[in-house]
Design an enzyme around this catalytic site. Structure first.
Site, PDB file in Angstrom:
ATOM      1  N   GLY A  87       0.678  -1.146   0.107  1.00  0.00           N
ATOM      2  CA  GLY A  87       0.046   0.021   0.236  1.00  0.00           C
ATOM      3  C   GLY A  87       0.455   1.378  -0.529  1.00  0.00           C
ATOM      4  O   GLY A  87       1.722   1.074   0.231  1.00  0.00           O
TER       5      GLY A  87
ATOM      6  N   GLY B  14      -0.962   4.005   0.062  1.00  0.00           N
ATOM      7  CA  GLY B  14      -1.101   5.898   0.622  1.00  0.00           C
ATOM      8  C   GLY B  14      -0.476   6.334   2.092  1.00  0.00           C
ATOM      9  O   GLY B  14       0.443   6.217   1.581  1.00  0.00           O
TER      10      GLY B  14
ATOM     11  N   GLY C  76      -0.789   5.691   5.262  1.00  0.00           N
ATOM     12  CA  GLY C  76       0.667   5.290   6.001  1.00  0.00           C
ATOM     13  C   GLY C  76       1.765   3.984   5.406  1.00  0.00           C
ATOM     14  O   GLY C  76       2.831   4.376   5.784  1.00  0.00           O
TER      15      GLY C  76
ATOM     16  N   VAL D  17      -1.823  -7.864  -4.700  1.00  0.00           N
ATOM     17  CA  VAL D  17      -1.020  -8.662  -4.106  1.00  0.00           C
ATOM     18  C   VAL D  17      -2.941  -9.986  -3.726  1.00  0.00           C
ATOM     19  O   VAL D  17      -3.498  -9.374  -4.088  1.00  0.00           O
ATOM     20  CB  VAL D  17      -1.058  -8.528  -2.224  1.00  0.00           C
ATOM     21  CG1 VAL D  17      -0.954  -9.443  -1.686  1.00  0.00           C
ATOM     22  CG2 VAL D  17       0.086  -7.314  -2.145  1.00  0.00           C
TER      23      VAL D  17
ATOM     24  N   GLU E  85     -17.339  18.550   2.651  1.00  0.00           N
ATOM     25  CA  GLU E  85     -17.000  19.143   1.396  1.00  0.00           C
ATOM     26  C   GLU E  85     -17.965  18.993   0.006  1.00  0.00           C
ATOM     27  O   GLU E  85     -17.293  19.666  -0.442  1.00  0.00           O
ATOM     28  CB  GLU E  85     -15.637  18.636   1.454  1.00  0.00           C
ATOM     29  CG  GLU E  85     -14.774  19.020   2.933  1.00  0.00           C
ATOM     30  CD  GLU E  85     -13.474  18.169   3.310  1.00  0.00           C
ATOM     31  OE1 GLU E  85     -12.579  18.162   4.298  1.00  0.00           O
ATOM     32  OE2 GLU E  85     -13.275  17.819   2.546  1.00  0.00           O
TER      33      GLU E  85
ATOM     34  N   ASP F 218      -6.150   2.619   8.162  1.00  0.00           N
ATOM     35  CA  ASP F 218      -7.781   1.883   8.747  1.00  0.00           C
ATOM     36  C   ASP F 218      -7.713   0.767   8.583  1.00  0.00           C
ATOM     37  O   ASP F 218      -8.776   0.563   8.965  1.00  0.00           O
ATOM     38  CB  ASP F 218      -8.395   2.688   7.222  1.00  0.00           C
ATOM     39  CG  ASP F 218      -8.354   4.633   6.501  1.00  0.00           C
ATOM     40  OD1 ASP F 218      -8.020   4.919   7.856  1.00  0.00           O
ATOM     41  OD2 ASP F 218      -8.958   4.440   5.713  1.00  0.00           O
TER      42      ASP F 218
END
Length: 422
Positions: free
Chosen positions: A10, A12, A14, A78, A173, A302
């Site tokens: 990932g 992102g 993290g 993956v 938003e 997350d």
């Protein structure tokens, strides 16, 4: 002695911050993602509403780490994780590759949750990826083009009514930006056709922005309604059908556009670990961020489930993912050196949400409450500084200044595949 290999799944917030913390350190890092870029997800709604170009909120992963020789980035998805053999299997255009690891960091994020109403998904738009943002942009612009040809008032109302579900920051938003786009930008281009859009925000709770103090909740609703957005509280979506949304009290909203921003659940990638997930399909971790029951496997952001000192799970927020990423990287380094690991402690710097031009709310360090123009400026500054890459920051700053003074949004392009089958 060979440096230990750390595989990060990932790219992102993290995964990116974990790789950054390991850059230049005595480890070999393999970073895997199904996209070749990192997306600054807080600004996806601005891509969807024509304020920013997709390239302004994304940056190639390889470019981010080009100066770090111990980090390699790979494009792939993956397909399998074997914690016993310590391997990760990755599919790249139909070819399987296997990476052995000494340490594994799972940071694959989350996807939208429908809380048992999976049939809603086929009629909804999401804002989790760049593709989602571009799809919503194409759809919305196309509706305006179609509405020009329509004489039936009811059909035109359906085309130009946009329903956003969810009273969190993303919902506010998105609703505010949609209203500004349709009724302050596009109305100038369609002024001969008298097209006026309606934006409705639906929230099942009796208030917006659940984690915020009551004063800011009220301020947010007032600012949203002053912009022109209709707010419906304590009346959740009950049914979704083509062309209409039915609320719990029987109210029917005629619409061709439903934007779902209610909640998220952990990536299904966690199911490959063979451990029992916690609520929201999140993977239970200990205070060192290691997956409970597995060795050398960390889970952050997350995907992870960890309770705070009050016994509540940490929310799925970007600052938490970033801080967990840094700790996971530090713990891998100290573990490799045979030293004790550190525990996760979240340093809360506050939360904020923008609602529209000069409209926002911010709760800084859970002490200072501000709203309106000052909160909006704080939101702009924070997000500008958080963007990856100087060029992205410069482009976004210029776009925001231009949009503010001219109400113009230049990225009003309908871009679709010429051959959907291909």
């Amino acid at each position: 002695m060979k440096n230990p290999r750390v595989v990060i799944v990932g790219a992102g917030f993290g995964g990116l911050f974990a790789a950054r913390a390991l850059a230049g350190k005595p480890v070999e890092v393999i970073l895997i993602d199904k996209h070749n870029y990192h997306t600054f997800s807080p600004l996806l709604y601005q891509v969807a509403t024509c304020a920013l170009d997709p390239s302004e909120i994304a940056r190639p992963v390889r470019a981010i780490f080009s100066a770090h020789t111990n980090i390699q980035a790979f494009l792939g998805e993956v397909q399998g994780i074997d914690p016993q053999e310590k391997t990760v299997t990755v599919d790249t255009e139909g070819t399987a590759h296997q990476f052995a690891y000494d340490y594994l960091i799972l940071a694959a994020g989350s996807h939208s949750a429908y809380f048992g109403n999976d049939d809603f998904k086929q009629h909804s738009f999401e804002l989790k990826t760049l593709e989602d943002a571009i799809d919503l942009r194409n759809h919305a612009l196309r509706l305006f083009e179609r509405a020009v040809w329509v004489d039936d008032p009811q059909e035109r109302e359906r085309m130009l009514t946009f329903v956003v579900v969810g009273g969190g920051p993303t919902g506010l938003e998105t609703a505010g930006a949609l209203y500004e786009l349709y009724n302050h930008v596009l109305d100038q281009e369609y002024k001969h056709d008298s097209l006026r859009a309606r934006v409705v925000l639906v929230e099942m709770l009796p208030h917006l922005l659940a984690p915020y103090p009551e004063k800011l909740r009220q301020k947010a609703q007032e600012q949203l309604e002053s912009l022109g957005v209709e707010v419906i509280l304590e009346n959740p979506v009950a049914k979704v059908r083509p062309g209409e949304v039915e609320l719990a009290d029987g109210t029917i909203l005629l619409t061709d556009t439903l934007v779902w921003s209610v909640g998220v659940e952990g990536s299904p990638l966690g199911n490959m670990l063979g451990v029992s997930p916690a609520r929201g399909n999140r993977i239970p971790v200990d205070r060192q961020l290691r997956v409970i029951g597995l060795e050398k496997v960390y889970c952050i952001g997350d995907m992870s489930y960890l309770e705070d000192p009050e016994g509540q799970p940490y929310p799925q927020m970007i600052p938490i993912a970033q801080q967990q990423a840094k700790l996971a990287a530090e713990n891998i380094l100290v573990d490799a050196a045979g030293k004790p690991l550190g525990n996760f402690r979240y340093h809360d710097r506050g939360v904020m949400a923008t609602i529209g031009r000069s409209r926002a709310v911010a709760w800084l360090y859970q002490r200072v409450q501000i709203s309106g123009f000052l909160a909006w400026l704080a939101w702009l500054l924070l997000h500008l500084l958080s963007l990856i890459g100087f060029r992205n920051r410069l482009n976004v700053f210029v776009s925001w200044v231009w949009n503010y003074f001219t109400y113009d949004r230049s990225v009003r392009l309908i871009l679709e595949k010429s051959d959907p089958e291909r």
